[in-house]
Design an enzyme around this catalytic site. Structure first.
Site, mmCIF file in Angstrom:
data_model
loop_
_atom_site.group_PDB
_atom_site.id
_atom_site.type_symbol
_atom_site.label_atom_id
_atom_site.label_comp_id
_atom_site.label_asym_id
_atom_site.label_seq_id
_atom_site.Cartn_x
_atom_site.Cartn_y
_atom_site.Cartn_z
ATOM 1 N N HIS A 163 0.864 -1.176 0.000
ATOM 2 C CA HIS A 163 0.000 0.000 0.000
ATOM 3 C C HIS A 163 0.905 1.232 0.000
ATOM 4 O O HIS A 163 1.570 1.516 1.001
ATOM 5 C CB HIS A 163 -0.921 -0.026 1.220
ATOM 6 N N GLU A 173 1.624 3.873 2.784
ATOM 7 C CA GLU A 173 2.201 3.398 4.043
ATOM 8 C C GLU A 173 3.725 3.515 3.961
ATOM 9 O O GLU A 173 4.469 2.528 3.961
ATOM 10 C CB GLU A 173 1.727 1.971 4.323
ATOM 11 N N HIS A 215 3.764 -3.025 6.757
ATOM 12 C CA HIS A 215 2.622 -2.155 6.489
ATOM 13 C C HIS A 215 2.511 -1.042 7.529
ATOM 14 O O HIS A 215 3.275 -0.985 8.497
ATOM 15 C CB HIS A 215 1.319 -2.966 6.517
ATOM 16 N N GLU A 226 2.669 -4.250 11.324
ATOM 17 C CA GLU A 226 1.942 -2.984 11.195
ATOM 18 C C GLU A 226 2.557 -1.918 12.101
ATOM 19 O O GLU A 226 2.913 -2.193 13.250
ATOM 20 C CB GLU A 226 0.464 -3.177 11.578
#
Length: 375
Positions: free
Chosen positions: A166, A169, A259, A335
């Protein structure tokens, strides 16, 4: 007064920019998609007055919860980024700012430019242990680049790191920069020991087209790459197709997919509990990896995160799930926050590129402690 986003990863639509007390902007959607949240623009004004910037469509963005307790970042020199006063009223994101210099950049998070991406690749290739490979091209004609670090061998583990599926990010590529910097440090004992036991295949940017275009979540034609891993194609998702073909050629003993999360102000991991082949060995590897990270850095925690998938219910179109199931290996999604780490807040910069880079260096230690158990 001038507002521009005509540069690498720029994204903003100017609705009104005549009065510093009422600047109205909107974020553009990813091309071919309904996703939007990433913004990056430059404001130039010689007046030293308080500026009130309203992003009027923030309430319709992809992750509205991401605006709660969020502070935008700004920079005068594009090197040092700091947080600025920001409020969200449920519809509009409002930034209040008193400029000290003529020109200032604003962004959703500290950007990681395509030029810096190229620098990362080409500086890394100068190391004797590193080889820069081109897997193919994206839909916009950009290289899908991979760094192979270490010498192959029958007894060597194959560790894969993918980042920034993504594109908004950006903390993911900052993470990888720190990871690579430590892995190539010939004076670092952890790095040297790891390269005696493993070969690393690192894709610092899985989505170069979306990154340059200023997308939040998708590639050049609006495809979410992290839902393409089961059936990628050169027509829709060449980025994933090329990487999965290379993975099949090398094999995978461990995979980390890096991410950022819009809403949760924590660093955490998402495992493979829901894949059909998940077993006690998988769980033991996951637990050991987390235990080491918890021991070495206060930036990591394991209490807040995503709900675990029920057995057999994992979405195998997601990268780490597909890899974990296909190669029966340890596969984690890591994350990081767009906001700040609530457990260790820094009110000036929040979570940042620099902190992401240090976290990437720390993760190398966790890999060192599990590498002997990977097969």
């Amino acid at each position: 007064m001038q507002i521009s986003s005509n540069f690498d990863s720029g994204n903003i639509q100017v609705l009104a920019a005549n009065d510093p007390s009422d600047i109205q902007l909107a974020i553009n959607k990813d091309n071919g998609s309904e996703f939007f949240q990433w913004f990056h623009f430059k404001l130039h004004n010689n007046e030293r007055v308080e500026h009130h910037i309203r992003i009027v469509n923030a309430g319709q963005s992809a992750y509205v919860e991401g605006w709660q307790d969020y502070q935008a970042v700004a920079s005068y020199d594009r090197e040092h980024w700091f947080r600025v006063p920001t409020e969200f009223d449920g519809q509009e994101l409002k930034i209040t700012f008193m400029p000290e210099f003529d020109s200032v950049y604003f962004a959703y998070f500290q950007p990681y430019s395509y030029e810096r991406h190229q620098d990362l690749l080409h500086q890394a290739q100068l190391d004797i242990d590193c080889e820069l490979q081109i897997l193919g091209q994206t839909l916009d004609g950009r290289d899908m680049s991979l760094l192979k670090i270490g010498e192959e061998g029958a007894d060597k583990k194959n560790v894969w790191i993918t980042a920034r599926q993504h594109p908004g990010e950006t903390m993911a590529e900052w993470f990888v920069e720190g990871f690579i910097d430590r892995l190539l440090d010939e004076d670092d004992g952890v790095a040297r020991a790891l390269l005696n036991k493993a070969v690393f295949y690192i894709v610092p940017n899985m989505n170069p087209d979306g990154s340059v275009r200023g997308h939040l979540r998708t590639n050049a034609i609006g495809v979410n790459l992290n839902r393409e891993w089961q059936t990628p194609s050169m027509e829709r998702s060449p980025e994933v197709y090329l990487v999965t073909e290379k993975m099949k050629a090398t094999g995978v003993d461990m995979h980390l997919d890096i991410h950022g999360d819009e809403a949760l102000p924590y660093n955490f991991v998402a495992g493979s509990e829901g894949i059909p082949s998940y077993d006690a060995r998988h769980k033991a590897l996951e637990d050991k990896f987390k235990e080491v990270l918890l021991a070495i850095t206060p930036e990591f925690q394991d209490e807040k995160g995503y709900d675990k998938d029920e057995p057999g219910q994992a979405n195998l179109t997601v990268g780490s799930n597909w890899v974990g199931e296909t190669f029966k290996c340890l596969a984690y999604t890591i994350e990081m926050p767009f906001k700040d780490n609530a457990l260790l807040p820094d009110y000036s910069v929040g979570w940042s590129g620099e902190r992401s880079s240090i976290f990437g260096r720390d993760v190398l230690t966790a890999i060192y402690h599990v590498v002997d158990d990977l097969r």
